[in-house]
Design a protein around this motif. Structure first.
Motif, PDB file in Angstrom:
ATOM      1  N   ALA A 183       0.815  -1.212   0.000  1.00 46.50           N
ATOM      2  CA  ALA A 183       0.000   0.000   0.000  1.00 46.50           C
ATOM      3  C   ALA A 183       0.852   1.268   0.000  1.00 46.50           C
ATOM      4  N   GLY A 184       2.177   1.116  -0.040  1.00 47.04           N
ATOM      5  CA  GLY A 184       3.063   2.279  -0.071  1.00 47.04           C
ATOM      6  C   GLY A 184       3.445   2.809   1.287  1.00 47.04           C
ATOM      7  N   HIS A 185       3.307   1.974   2.329  1.00 46.93           N
ATOM      8  CA  HIS A 185       3.652   2.390   3.688  1.00 46.93           C
ATOM      9  C   HIS A 185       4.576   1.344   4.325  1.00 46.93           C
ATOM     10  N   PRO A 186       5.797   1.223   3.837  1.00 44.58           N
ATOM     11  CA  PRO A 186       6.698   0.196   4.397  1.00 44.58           C
ATOM     12  C   PRO A 186       7.098   0.464   5.837  1.00 44.58           C
ATOM     13  N   GLU A 187       6.923   1.704   6.309  1.00 39.51           N
ATOM     14  CA  GLU A 187       7.276   2.019   7.697  1.00 39.51           C
ATOM     15  C   GLU A 187       6.271   1.445   8.693  1.00 39.51           C
TER      16      GLU A 187
ATOM     17  N   ILE B  80      -8.097  -0.208   4.279  1.00 39.21           N
ATOM     18  CA  ILE B  80      -7.627  -1.594   4.317  1.00 39.21           C
ATOM     19  C   ILE B  80      -8.757  -2.547   4.692  1.00 39.21           C
ATOM     20  N   VAL B  81      -9.552  -2.182   5.722  1.00 35.28           N
ATOM     21  CA  VAL B  81     -10.604  -3.078   6.218  1.00 35.28           C
ATOM     22  C   VAL B  81     -11.806  -3.080   5.275  1.00 35.28           C
ATOM     23  N   ASN B  82     -12.338  -1.890   4.961  1.00 27.40           N
ATOM     24  CA  ASN B  82     -13.488  -1.754   4.062  1.00 27.40           C
ATOM     25  C   ASN B  82     -14.581  -2.761   4.416  1.00 27.40           C
ATOM     26  N   PRO B  83     -15.219  -2.617   5.599  1.00 28.44           N
ATOM     27  CA  PRO B  83     -16.202  -3.620   6.042  1.00 28.44           C
ATOM     28  C   PRO B  83     -17.404  -3.704   5.103  1.00 28.44           C
ATOM     29  N   ASP B  84     -17.955  -4.926   4.983  1.00 28.44           N
ATOM     30  CA  ASP B  84     -19.129  -5.124   4.131  1.00 28.44           C
ATOM     31  C   ASP B  84     -20.372  -4.579   4.822  1.00 28.44           C
ATOM     32  N   ALA B  85     -21.509  -4.663   4.158  1.00 27.43           N
ATOM     33  CA  ALA B  85     -22.755  -4.069   4.670  1.00 27.43           C
ATOM     34  C   ALA B  85     -23.161  -4.690   5.998  1.00 27.43           C
ATOM     35  N   GLU B  86     -23.003  -6.015   6.123  1.00 29.87           N
ATOM     36  CA  GLU B  86     -23.383  -6.694   7.361  1.00 29.87           C
ATOM     37  C   GLU B  86     -22.510  -6.235   8.522  1.00 29.87           C
ATOM     38  N   SER B  87     -21.212  -6.112   8.289  1.00 31.30           N
ATOM     39  CA  SER B  87     -20.301  -5.653   9.340  1.00 31.30           C
ATOM     40  C   SER B  87     -20.547  -4.194   9.688  1.00 31.30           C
TER      41      SER B  87
END
Length: 507
Positions: free
Chosen positions: A427-431, A446-453
């Motif tokens: 993702a371009g964040h090696p640190e 990163i997580v992008n939870p689905d509708a149920e979550s």
């Protein structure tokens, strides 16, 4: 004529170049050190004088002036002894001046001319390498300086006389070799020693996998401290960059024993009587505190409410930013402080609130008063909160429950951390190497939870009045749970378990 020798002053973990200027001029005999020296630097005149006499060289009866430039930078510590002594010897013609031109010099002198180890050698060596210079230091500091790289020229001697023999070409000193101690999980306390406490073991594994902060609440003798002490046995070794950062802090603090670097993550457990300066850093010389010494490792606070409330609240900023900013009248220093907080506390003053068969005379107010010593904003920064119930003596006498050893748990933790490191590097964040260190915007992406979550999160936020910080920390823990399970998508079960850890003791 003025003789010059290069050395450094320390501002945090940074080694700032300092020019030691030596002048021997006609006049009444006097030894004067100028350039904002502290008491240890001022006293160097007596150590240098005695060390030169012990080496067979006396000071001339003239006016000796030592200027530490830049003059407006405070100079602290005993490592100025050696550059001052070598500058004087060069000014008197005892050693060649050109032999010192390409070296940074640090070391403390004894009255007999022996050289003693000083802190910050690794930082000074790295600074010297960046300036295409070598380093002259005590023999005990040589292995530490050797970690700066093979290209740097290192002269490490055990006495002033041995150093003079090297500089004059009579007896050359061998280049020191770096020493390293690799992590040995078998030498650490094992998780298999813990009886019962399945929830606590699971929470400890999740905390280790994602670098999350953890709070354990339970009666005395439940095993909270035992659990915390076994956390290092399931943590992965330090990455090369992390090892360098940790070692530089330890070097400045003078805690690198015999120059040996270890890839074991720091585990600091200060007593609850620790002051704010001891915990976050400060003091006369603005030294790193426990939070910085725990960088890339664990800070364990046992008996959490017994710490002064102001001391605990001073941790809020480093917990959020991963850095400690120390502002004093004479200095403004920044230390890295990306640590994992593990805390333990009793539910009340007597420690028995909520225990079966126990009734407190003060009622619920006893537990409320005790737990209120820990502020809400501080608790808001703790990702996982669990109840650790008491284990009876009968449970201890019975047969062992065949609990997993640390070695097996450590493999799962290492796999989860490797997934995180690879994900953030892509993702371009090696640190960023753990979910706990990810920012709010990044973790949402990163997580992008689905509708149920999302529906479950919305319901929990409305019912328990979750703060924005609490929401993002739930996402981070859920992402770690998915990493432990080896799945790419965060699902409703991961969100539900993460909320269970978050809402165990309020939001």
């Amino acid at each position: 004529m003025v003789t010059r020798v290069a050395t450094v002053a320390f501002q945090g973990i940074e080694a700032v170049p300092v020019d030691v200027q030596v002048q021997i001029a006609p006049g009444l005999p006097k030894f004067l050190v100028v350039g904002l020296p502290d008491k240890a630097v001022k006293e160097s005149s007596e150590r240098v004088r005695a060390a030169l006499v012990a080496s067979g060289l006396g000071l001339p009866p003239k006016r000796i002036t030592i200027n530490l430039a830049p003059a407006d930078l405070p100079k602290e510590g005993s490592h100025y002894d050696l550059p001052i002594a070598l500058g004087l010897m060069a000014a008197m013609g005892a050693i060649p001046q050109d032999g010192l031109d390409n070296f940074v010099v640090l070391g403390e002198l004894g009255l007999d001319g022996r050289l003693a180890h000083v802190g910050g050698i690794l930082n000074a060596a790295i600074s010297a390498q960046g300036r295409d210079m070598g380093i002259i230091c005590p023999k005990d500091s040589g292995p530490e300086a050797a970690w700066a790289g093979e290209a740097i020229d290192i002269v490490a001697a055990d006495s002033l006389l041995a150093l003079v023999n090297h500089l004059t070409g009579h007896q050359l000193q061998a280049r020191p070799k770096p020493r390293r101690q690799n992590l040995d999980l078998a030498a650490l306390p094992d998780l298999a020693d813990i009886r019962g406490q399945l929830l606590a073991r699971r929470a400890l594994e999740v905390a280790a996998a994602g670098g999350h902060n953890l709070l354990m609440i339970g009666p005395p003798g439940a095993g909270k401290s035992m659990l915390a002490q076994r956390l290092p046995s399931i943590l992965p070794p330090l990455l090369p960059r992390e090892l360098l950062d940790v070692s530089m802090i330890q070097s400045v603090a003078g805690e690198l024993v015999d120059g040996v670097l270890s890839d074991r993550r720091p585990f600091r457990a200060p007593h609850h009587s620790a002051s704010m300066a001891a915990l976050v850093g400060g003091g006369l010389r603005v030294k790193p505190g426990e939070v910085s010494l725990a960088h890339n490792g664990v800070l364990f606070l046992d008996e959490l409410p017994e710490f002064q409330p102001s001391v605990l609240d001073s941790l809020r900023q480093p917990l959020e930013s991963g850095e400690t900013f120390i502002a004093r009248a004479n200095a403004r220093i920044t230390y890295p402080s990306r640590f994992q907080l593990i805390a333990a506390m009793n539910p009340c003053k007597c420690g028995l609130a909520g225990s079966p068969g126990h009734t407190c005379k003060r009622g619920a107010a006893c537990a409320d008063d005790y737990q209120s010593r820990v502020s809400g904003p501080f608790l808001d920064r703790i990702d996982i909160r669990i109840d650790v119930p008491a284990v009876s003596a009968a449970d201890m006498i019975g047969p062992a429950d065949n609990a997993e050893p640390s070695q097996i748990v450590a493999k799962r933790v290492a796999m989860a951390r490797e997934r995180q490191r690879h994900r953030y590097a892509e993702a371009g964040h090696p640190e960023i190497t753990t979910n706990a260190a990810a920012g709010s915007t990044l973790i949402e992406k990163i997580v992008n939870p689905d509708a149920e979550s999302q529906a479950l999160l919305l319901q929990a936020a409305d019912r328990f009045n979750l703060s924005a910080r609490a929401y993002h920390r739930v996402l981070k823990v859920a992402r770690t749970l998915a990493d432990l399970a080896g799945v790419d998508k965060v699902g409703r079960p991961h969100i539900a378990e993460a909320l269970g850890y978050r809402l165990n003791f309020g939001n």
